[in-house]
Write a protein that holds these residues in place. Structure first.
Motif, PDB file in Angstrom:
ATOM      1  N   TYR A  36      12.625   4.229  -0.801  1.00 35.96           N
ATOM      2  CA  TYR A  36      11.414   3.573  -0.302  1.00 35.96           C
ATOM      3  C   TYR A  36      11.643   2.902   1.049  1.00 35.96           C
ATOM      4  CZ  TYR A  36       7.223   0.638  -0.290  1.00 35.96           C
ATOM      5  OH  TYR A  36       6.036   0.028   0.054  1.00 35.96           O
ATOM      6  N   PHE A  37      12.680   2.086   1.136  1.00 30.65           N
ATOM      7  CA  PHE A  37      12.851   1.261   2.327  1.00 30.65           C
ATOM      8  C   PHE A  37      13.570   1.963   3.475  1.00 30.65           C
ATOM      9  CE2 PHE A  37      12.118  -2.173  -0.791  1.00 30.65           C
ATOM     10  CZ  PHE A  37      11.067  -2.791  -0.133  1.00 30.65           C
ATOM     11  N   ALA A  38      14.422   2.916   3.178  1.00 31.38           N
ATOM     12  CA  ALA A  38      15.152   3.596   4.251  1.00 31.38           C
ATOM     13  C   ALA A  38      14.527   4.924   4.648  1.00 31.38           C
ATOM     14  CB  ALA A  38      16.607   3.821   3.846  1.00 31.38           C
ATOM     15  N   GLU A  39      13.804   5.550   3.687  1.00 29.13           N
ATOM     16  CA  GLU A  39      13.291   6.889   3.949  1.00 29.13           C
ATOM     17  C   GLU A  39      11.767   6.969   3.896  1.00 29.13           C
ATOM     18  OE1 GLU A  39      15.289   9.201   0.994  1.00 29.13           O
ATOM     19  OE2 GLU A  39      17.273   8.510   1.634  1.00 29.13           O
ATOM     20  N   GLY A  40      11.113   5.899   3.469  1.00 29.39           N
ATOM     21  CA  GLY A  40       9.658   5.902   3.411  1.00 29.39           C
ATOM     22  C   GLY A  40       9.081   6.781   2.320  1.00 29.39           C
ATOM     23  N   VAL A  41       9.859   7.081   1.279  1.00 33.07           N
ATOM     24  CA  VAL A  41       9.386   7.918   0.173  1.00 33.07           C
ATOM     25  C   VAL A  41       8.314   7.170  -0.622  1.00 33.07           C
ATOM     26  CG1 VAL A  41      10.066   9.023  -2.009  1.00 33.07           C
ATOM     27  CG2 VAL A  41      11.559   9.174   0.007  1.00 33.07           C
ATOM     28  N   ASP A  42       7.277   7.873  -1.015  1.00 30.38           N
ATOM     29  CA  ASP A  42       6.237   7.282  -1.860  1.00 30.38           C
ATOM     30  C   ASP A  42       6.748   7.248  -3.288  1.00 30.38           C
ATOM     31  OD1 ASP A  42       4.027   6.513  -3.297  1.00 30.38           O
ATOM     32  OD2 ASP A  42       2.738   8.167  -2.656  1.00 30.38           O
ATOM     33  N   ILE A  43       7.280   6.108  -3.711  1.00 33.84           N
ATOM     34  CA  ILE A  43       7.861   6.013  -5.048  1.00 33.84           C
ATOM     35  C   ILE A  43       6.810   5.772  -6.124  1.00 33.84           C
ATOM     36  CG2 ILE A  43      10.145   5.308  -4.229  1.00 33.84           C
ATOM     37  CD1 ILE A  43       9.402   2.419  -5.063  1.00 33.84           C
ATOM     38  N   GLY A  44       5.560   5.984  -5.774  1.00 33.82           N
ATOM     39  CA  GLY A  44       4.512   6.035  -6.775  1.00 33.82           C
ATOM     40  C   GLY A  44       4.177   7.469  -7.146  1.00 33.82           C
ATOM     41  N   ASP A  45       4.691   8.424  -6.396  1.00 40.02           N
ATOM     42  CA  ASP A  45       4.455   9.843  -6.624  1.00 40.02           C
ATOM     43  C   ASP A  45       5.475  10.359  -7.631  1.00 40.02           C
ATOM     44  OD1 ASP A  45       3.241  12.540  -5.534  1.00 40.02           O
ATOM     45  OD2 ASP A  45       5.424  12.803  -5.621  1.00 40.02           O
ATOM     46  N   ARG A  46       5.017  10.993  -8.682  1.00 38.92           N
ATOM     47  CA  ARG A  46       5.925  11.374  -9.766  1.00 38.92           C
ATOM     48  C   ARG A  46       6.891  12.482  -9.377  1.00 38.92           C
ATOM     49  NH1 ARG A  46       1.886  10.721 -15.070  1.00 38.92           N
ATOM     50  NH2 ARG A  46       1.851   8.422 -14.965  1.00 38.92           N
ATOM     51  N   ASP A  47       6.471  13.382  -8.517  1.00 39.42           N
ATOM     52  CA  ASP A  47       7.422  14.403  -8.038  1.00 39.42           C
ATOM     53  C   ASP A  47       8.535  13.750  -7.228  1.00 39.42           C
ATOM     54  OD1 ASP A  47       6.226  16.621  -9.202  1.00 39.42           O
ATOM     55  OD2 ASP A  47       4.914  16.989  -7.486  1.00 39.42           O
ATOM     56  N   ALA A  48       8.167  12.791  -6.387  1.00 39.49           N
ATOM     57  CA  ALA A  48       9.170  12.082  -5.583  1.00 39.49           C
ATOM     58  C   ALA A  48      10.096  11.270  -6.479  1.00 39.49           C
ATOM     59  CB  ALA A  48       8.485  11.177  -4.566  1.00 39.49           C
ATOM     60  N   LEU A  49       9.546  10.679  -7.520  1.00 45.33           N
ATOM     61  CA  LEU A  49      10.374   9.920  -8.455  1.00 45.33           C
ATOM     62  C   LEU A  49      11.366  10.827  -9.178  1.00 45.33           C
ATOM     63  CD1 LEU A  49       7.740   7.495 -10.031  1.00 45.33           C
ATOM     64  CD2 LEU A  49       9.678   6.847  -8.589  1.00 45.33           C
ATOM     65  N   ALA A  50      10.896  11.978  -9.630  1.00 43.80           N
ATOM     66  CA  ALA A  50      11.788  12.906 -10.323  1.00 43.80           C
ATOM     67  C   ALA A  50      12.889  13.414  -9.391  1.00 43.80           C
ATOM     68  CB  ALA A  50      10.989  14.075 -10.896  1.00 43.80           C
ATOM     69  N   ALA A  51      12.532  13.646  -8.132  1.00 40.90           N
ATOM     70  CA  ALA A  51      13.537  14.084  -7.164  1.00 40.90           C
ATOM     71  C   ALA A  51      14.580  13.000  -6.940  1.00 40.90           C
ATOM     72  CB  ALA A  51      12.858  14.452  -5.845  1.00 40.90           C
ATOM     73  N   THR A  52      14.140  11.753  -6.912  1.00 44.01           N
ATOM     74  CA  THR A  52      15.080  10.643  -6.753  1.00 44.01           C
ATOM     75  C   THR A  52      15.956  10.515  -7.991  1.00 44.01           C
ATOM     76  OG1 THR A  52      13.434   9.511  -5.384  1.00 44.01           O
ATOM     77  CG2 THR A  52      15.286   8.192  -6.178  1.00 44.01           C
ATOM     78  N   ALA A  53      15.368  10.745  -9.165  1.00 46.48           N
ATOM     79  CA  ALA A  53      16.146  10.704 -10.408  1.00 46.48           C
ATOM     80  C   ALA A  53      17.239  11.759 -10.389  1.00 46.48           C
ATOM     81  CB  ALA A  53      15.226  10.916 -11.607  1.00 46.48           C
ATOM     82  N   ALA A  54      16.933  12.926  -9.832  1.00 47.19           N
ATOM     83  CA  ALA A  54      17.928  13.994  -9.769  1.00 47.19           C
ATOM     84  C   ALA A  54      19.129  13.601  -8.910  1.00 47.19           C
ATOM     85  CB  ALA A  54      17.283  15.272  -9.230  1.00 47.19           C
ATOM     86  N   LEU A  55      18.906  12.733  -7.938  1.00 49.47           N
ATOM     87  CA  LEU A  55      19.998  12.302  -7.066  1.00 49.47           C
ATOM     88  C   LEU A  55      21.044  11.478  -7.817  1.00 49.47           C
ATOM     89  CD1 LEU A  55      17.993  11.222  -3.867  1.00 49.47           C
ATOM     90  CD2 LEU A  55      19.285  13.340  -4.219  1.00 49.47           C
ATOM     91  N   VAL A  56      20.646  10.837  -8.920  1.00 50.22           N
ATOM     92  CA  VAL A  56      21.610  10.012  -9.660  1.00 50.22           C
ATOM     93  C   VAL A  56      22.116  10.721 -10.913  1.00 50.22           C
ATOM     94  CG1 VAL A  56      20.552   7.920  -8.770  1.00 50.22           C
ATOM     95  CG2 VAL A  56      19.870   8.755 -11.024  1.00 50.22           C
ATOM     96  N   GLY A  57      21.730  11.991 -11.077  1.00 45.94           N
ATOM     97  CA  GLY A  57      22.284  12.767 -12.181  1.00 45.94           C
ATOM     98  C   GLY A  57      21.337  13.099 -13.307  1.00 45.94           C
ATOM     99  N   LEU A  58      20.078  12.690 -13.220  1.00 45.41           N
ATOM    100  CA  LEU A  58      19.115  13.072 -14.239  1.00 45.41           C
ATOM    101  C   LEU A  58      18.546  14.454 -13.917  1.00 45.41           C
ATOM    102  CD1 LEU A  58      17.104   9.746 -14.771  1.00 45.41           C
ATOM    103  CD2 LEU A  58      19.053  10.600 -16.070  1.00 45.41           C
ATOM    104  N   ASP A  59      18.058  15.117 -14.927  1.00 45.13           N
ATOM    105  CA  ASP A  59      17.447  16.417 -14.732  1.00 45.13           C
ATOM    106  C   ASP A  59      16.031  16.236 -14.179  1.00 45.13           C
ATOM    107  OD1 ASP A  59      17.386  19.437 -15.375  1.00 45.13           O
ATOM    108  OD2 ASP A  59      15.584  18.676 -16.371  1.00 45.13           O
ATOM    109  N   PHE A  60      15.740  16.940 -13.083  1.00 44.62           N
ATOM    110  CA  PHE A  60      14.434  16.799 -12.431  1.00 44.62           C
ATOM    111  C   PHE A  60      13.293  17.091 -13.404  1.00 44.62           C
ATOM    112  CE2 PHE A  60      10.717  18.626 -10.445  1.00 44.62           C
ATOM    113  CZ  PHE A  60      10.444  17.757  -9.396  1.00 44.62           C
ATOM    114  N   ALA A  61      13.364  18.224 -14.083  1.00 49.10           N
ATOM    115  CA  ALA A  61      12.268  18.638 -14.958  1.00 49.10           C
ATOM    116  C   ALA A  61      12.080  17.657 -16.108  1.00 49.10           C
ATOM    117  CB  ALA A  61      12.523  20.046 -15.485  1.00 49.10           C
ATOM    118  N   GLU A  62      13.177  17.184 -16.665  1.00 50.12           N
ATOM    119  CA  GLU A  62      13.081  16.235 -17.780  1.00 50.12           C
ATOM    120  C   GLU A  62      12.493  14.906 -17.314  1.00 50.12           C
ATOM    121  OE1 GLU A  62      13.713  14.679 -21.737  1.00 50.12           O
ATOM    122  OE2 GLU A  62      13.266  16.612 -20.811  1.00 50.12           O
ATOM    123  N   ALA A  63      12.951  14.434 -16.167  1.00 55.04           N
ATOM    124  CA  ALA A  63      12.402  13.184 -15.632  1.00 55.04           C
ATOM    125  C   ALA A  63      10.922  13.334 -15.343  1.00 55.04           C
ATOM    126  CB  ALA A  63      13.156  12.783 -14.365  1.00 55.04           C
TER     127      ALA A  63
END
Length: 217
Positions: free
Chosen positions: A123-150
């Motif tokens: 949010y603060f460094a990249e301006g990602v809309d962290i209210g968007d669920r696709d963006a949230l799932a993509a961010t979850a994938a960065l820490v090791g969660l499965d995108f589709a499951e998230a």
């Protein structure tokens, strides 16, 4: 040692405070900290889709110029702390509700703290809309969660009740601003304090038994 942080993912002082707590913990390598994130929505009435950043700044600060004056202090503080901050890249002010849910979903796998870090950076460094669920799932994938499951879980009511309950508890406790840190459910420290301010409470909490049930502050 249990450290609960009441915060909002859209709060720049929570972002700064998170880094300062990390720096304090680096000075106490012998402390095993169990970091848990608790939700506090600064804008609980925000529509699920958020709103245009320009409209939000007018509503909250009276306009972009006044917002720039206020943000200058935040930007200077972040720069001193070595944090990337690009407020001008934020196009929408999101509802943080799903982001709070995602932290709790990640927390089931011991990744709640990493998820909070990733969301703050997005949010603060990249301006990602962290209210968007696709963006949230993509961010979850960065820490090791499965995108589709998230993404699937975000489309359910997973952790919605627990986020509502924790947010309500924070307000019942009298919290009106964040960040607020609670150590061993006994001692509280509010605000984005300098790392040195955390040290006495870290030392005090480390000397006490775990699982204390009294919450102050």
């Amino acid at each position: 040692m249990l450290i609960e942080t009441f915060a909002d993912l859209t709060c720049p002082w929570c972002y700064i405070g998170k880094r300062r707590l990390d720096r304090a913990l680096e000075q106490r390598p012998g402390i095993r900290a169990d970091l848990r994130w608790q939700p506090f929505q600064l804008n609980p009435e925000m529509p699920p889709g958020g709103m245009a950043r320009a409209d939000y700044l007018v509503a909250k600060f009276g306009g972009a110029e006044r917002a720039r004056q206020i943000h200058r202090v935040v930007e200077e503080t972040a720069e001193r702390d070595g944090l990337a901050l690009a407020l001008d890249r934020i196009q929408r002010t999101p509802s943080s509700f799903d982001a709070h849910r995602l932290i709790r979903i990640a927390g089931r796998r011991g990744l709640g703290n990493a998820m909070a870090d990733a969301l703050f950076t997005a949010y603060f460094a990249e301006g990602v809309d962290i209210g968007d669920r696709d963006a949230l799932a993509a961010t979850a994938a960065l820490v090791g969660l499965d995108f589709a499951e998230a993404r699937r879980l975000l489309d359910t009511d997973a952790e919605a009740a627990s986020v509502h309950a924790a947010d309500s508890l924070a307000r019942q406790m009298g919290l009106q601003a964040v960040p607020c840190y609670i150590f061993n459910r006994r001692y509280a420290l509010s605000g984005a304090q300098e790392p040195a301010s955390f040290l006495p409470l870290l030392d005090l909490g480390a000397e006490e038994p775990e699982n204390l049930s009294v919450v102050t502050g």
